[in-house]
Scaffold this motif. Sequence first.
Motif, short mmCIF file in Angstrom:
data_model
loop_
_atom_site.label_atom_id
_atom_site.label_comp_id
_atom_site.label_asym_id
_atom_site.label_seq_id
_atom_site.Cartn_x
_atom_site.Cartn_y
_atom_site.Cartn_z
N LEU A 158 0.83 -1.19 0.00
CA LEU A 158 0.00 0.00 0.00
C LEU A 158 0.87 1.25 0.00
O LEU A 158 1.95 1.26 0.60
CB LEU A 158 -0.92 0.03 1.23
CG LEU A 158 -2.02 -1.04 1.31
CD1 LEU A 158 -2.73 -0.95 2.65
CD2 LEU A 158 -3.02 -0.87 0.18
N VAL A 159 0.39 2.28 -0.66
CA VAL A 159 1.10 3.56 -0.69
C VAL A 159 0.10 4.66 -0.34
O VAL A 159 -0.96 4.76 -0.95
CB VAL A 159 1.71 3.84 -2.08
CG1 VAL A 159 2.48 5.16 -2.06
CG2 VAL A 159 2.62 2.70 -2.52
N ASP A 160 0.45 5.48 0.65
CA ASP A 160 -0.38 6.63 1.03
C ASP A 160 -0.01 7.83 0.17
O ASP A 160 1.13 7.97 -0.28
CB ASP A 160 -0.17 6.98 2.50
CG ASP A 160 -0.62 5.85 3.43
OD1 ASP A 160 -1.68 5.28 3.18
OD2 ASP A 160 0.12 5.55 4.40
N TYR A 161 -0.97 8.71 -0.02
CA TYR A 161 -0.70 9.91 -0.81
C TYR A 161 -1.50 11.09 -0.27
O TYR A 161 -2.55 10.92 0.37
CB TYR A 161 -1.04 9.69 -2.29
CG TYR A 161 -2.51 9.52 -2.58
CD1 TYR A 161 -3.35 10.62 -2.76
CD2 TYR A 161 -3.09 8.25 -2.69
CE1 TYR A 161 -4.70 10.48 -3.03
CE2 TYR A 161 -4.44 8.09 -2.96
CZ TYR A 161 -5.24 9.21 -3.13
OH TYR A 161 -6.58 9.06 -3.39
N ASP A 162 -0.97 12.27 -0.51
CA ASP A 162 -1.72 13.51 -0.33
C ASP A 162 -2.23 14.01 -1.68
O ASP A 162 -3.33 14.54 -1.78
CB ASP A 162 -0.84 14.58 0.33
CG ASP A 162 -0.43 14.20 1.74
OD1 ASP A 162 -1.32 13.91 2.55
OD2 ASP A 162 0.79 14.17 2.02
N TYR A 163 -1.36 13.83 -2.70
CA TYR A 163 -1.74 14.15 -4.07
C TYR A 163 -1.44 12.94 -4.94
O TYR A 163 -0.36 12.35 -4.83
CB TYR A 163 -0.97 15.36 -4.60
CG TYR A 163 -1.20 16.63 -3.83
CD1 TYR A 163 -2.42 17.29 -3.86
CD2 TYR A 163 -0.18 17.18 -3.05
CE1 TYR A 163 -2.63 18.46 -3.15
CE2 TYR A 163 -0.37 18.35 -2.34
CZ TYR A 163 -1.60 18.98 -2.39
OH TYR A 163 -1.81 20.14 -1.68
N LEU A 164 -2.38 12.59 -5.78
CA LEU A 164 -2.21 11.46 -6.69
C LEU A 164 -2.28 11.97 -8.12
O LEU A 164 -3.25 12.64 -8.51
CB LEU A 164 -3.29 10.41 -6.45
CG LEU A 164 -3.25 9.17 -7.36
CD1 LEU A 164 -1.98 8.37 -7.12
CD2 LEU A 164 -4.48 8.29 -7.12
N VAL A 165 -1.25 11.66 -8.91
CA VAL A 165 -1.21 12.05 -10.32
C VAL A 165 -1.34 10.78 -11.16
O VAL A 165 -0.43 9.95 -11.20
CB VAL A 165 0.10 12.79 -10.66
CG1 VAL A 165 0.13 13.15 -12.14
CG2 VAL A 165 0.25 14.03 -9.80
#
Length: 577
Positions: A158-165
Amino acid sequence: MTIFSFFSGASRALGSSSKLLVILSISSGGLVAYSESQTDAGAQSAEIKQKEPQKKRVVVLGTGWAGTSFLKDLDISSYDVKVVSPRNYFAFTPLLPSVTCGTVEARSIVEPIRNIIKKRNGEIQYWEAECVKIDAANKKIRCRSVIDNSLVGNEEFLVDYDYLVIAMGAQVNTFNTPGVNEHCHFLKEIEDAQKIRRSVIDCFERAVLPDLTDEERRRNLHFVIVGGGPTGVEFAAELHDFILEDLVKLYPMVKDLVKITVIQSGDHILNMFDERISSFAERKFGRDGIEVQTGCRVTGVSDKAMTVKVKSKGEICSVPYGMVVWSTGIVTRPVLRDFMDQIGQNKRHVLTTNEWLRVEGCDGVYALGDCAAVAQRRVMEDISTIFKTADKDNSGTLTVKEFQDVIDDILVRYPQVELYLKNKHLNDVKDLLKDPQGHERKEVDIEGFKSALRHVDSQMKSLPATAQVAAQQGAYLSSCFSRRQQCQETPEGPLRFRDSGRHHFRPFRYKHLGQFAPLGGEQAAAELPGDWVSIGHSTQWLWYSVYASKQVSWRTRFLVVSDWTRRFIFGRDSSRI
């Protein structure tokens, strides 16, 4: 013991890294000593670091045109950037047709993504994996490694993000035609081009085997391209040159049995180009012996033949083939289709963003390139709020001066207005407010304002799914991210007609720089800005110079030019490697 000997002993006991504070009370003869060690200083330093703002986590899905353009110029001082892609390189996809025939080698048009991110001092992490699930509610993505699963370690993470492109591109659209996935070649990836190259050689090697009839040889040497767009047409031209310039010299016994056919469902090939280019391409293919079948739709593909329906006659015929390349457009990937269901876009055909490339209905998620479409807002949806904003004195009418005060913001927010002015040959925005007879009006009411702009939205056009669009979107979003804090403090965008203030950024505006269509025989066609059309040998040399200059590194630029030079001198390699 004297006081001075006490100081000396205490200093040695505490070490050179400590501080000693001594308070001497003369009246009572008391002595108090206090030591502050470096350990306390270290704790204070750690506390200060904890108070520093953490970098926002940016996750980029994909290493194609959009993703790579975003990464190349991003100011990463404020971001913790992670890249997830099953492809650990960037591929210059416009040259894929050249790879299919050995004009250019596959490794000449790829640049390892780690070569690109290492220039950022290792501050960007890359993981070779594919995204299998986007959890928008919890801002997480689930990834699965594409590396050989016989190796140890967890396959999913799993990878957490604040912004996903999201820049993962699209997949080939088969239109659910039976047999396409099993029997046809695609031309989207480097691996596809390499498979086609081997298949072409296999067809010739099979055709020269003994004890085959001429009919069997003809079938083996019938190359069919389904789709008359730029990719299909360029591959047909490359294949024709490969056969004419190289393979007929190696396989002279079957040179008269080779056939290339382009099947197009529309009325013309290259129908997204200027009509002059489309007509020239059809005439040239006719002279070269490439058969173009327009108005035909493939209804099924078996291992030896395909069924084709002729729209004008309603007839269905069988077309035997040796190799089929399917190049008929793109469709959304399953992982994005699942994501669209989560955010309420399940009724759309493609992931939709606003003019700032942010996914509609999902905060902090952006989508670029082939995987998304920009939904340009219509003027008529906001016509009342535009009128109200411009009518500063609340008189219920709009003067020319009031309209001119907001026209710059209108042109930025709604680019279709500028296109409408250009297509109608209107010299000034004031011309929009003229009455039906062409007379100037000093002021208009809301109904007159609606009447003046009612045809503007007819100029709205969808952006093409091209490398040029994806690259510009990546560069635009990178600039927005790099200047986020600056533009939050000093917004540079147009007025918010439905709200107060201004947008932080100007919306994305695609600038068309032209497009090429190589047609074989050292000839190409180009559609250039300003409605210029160029066709012929000189255009082919322009194509060489532009494509060489657009390479992402000097390494690939040198390799591509070297491959072109090698081909001119020695011809193409026909080895099955």
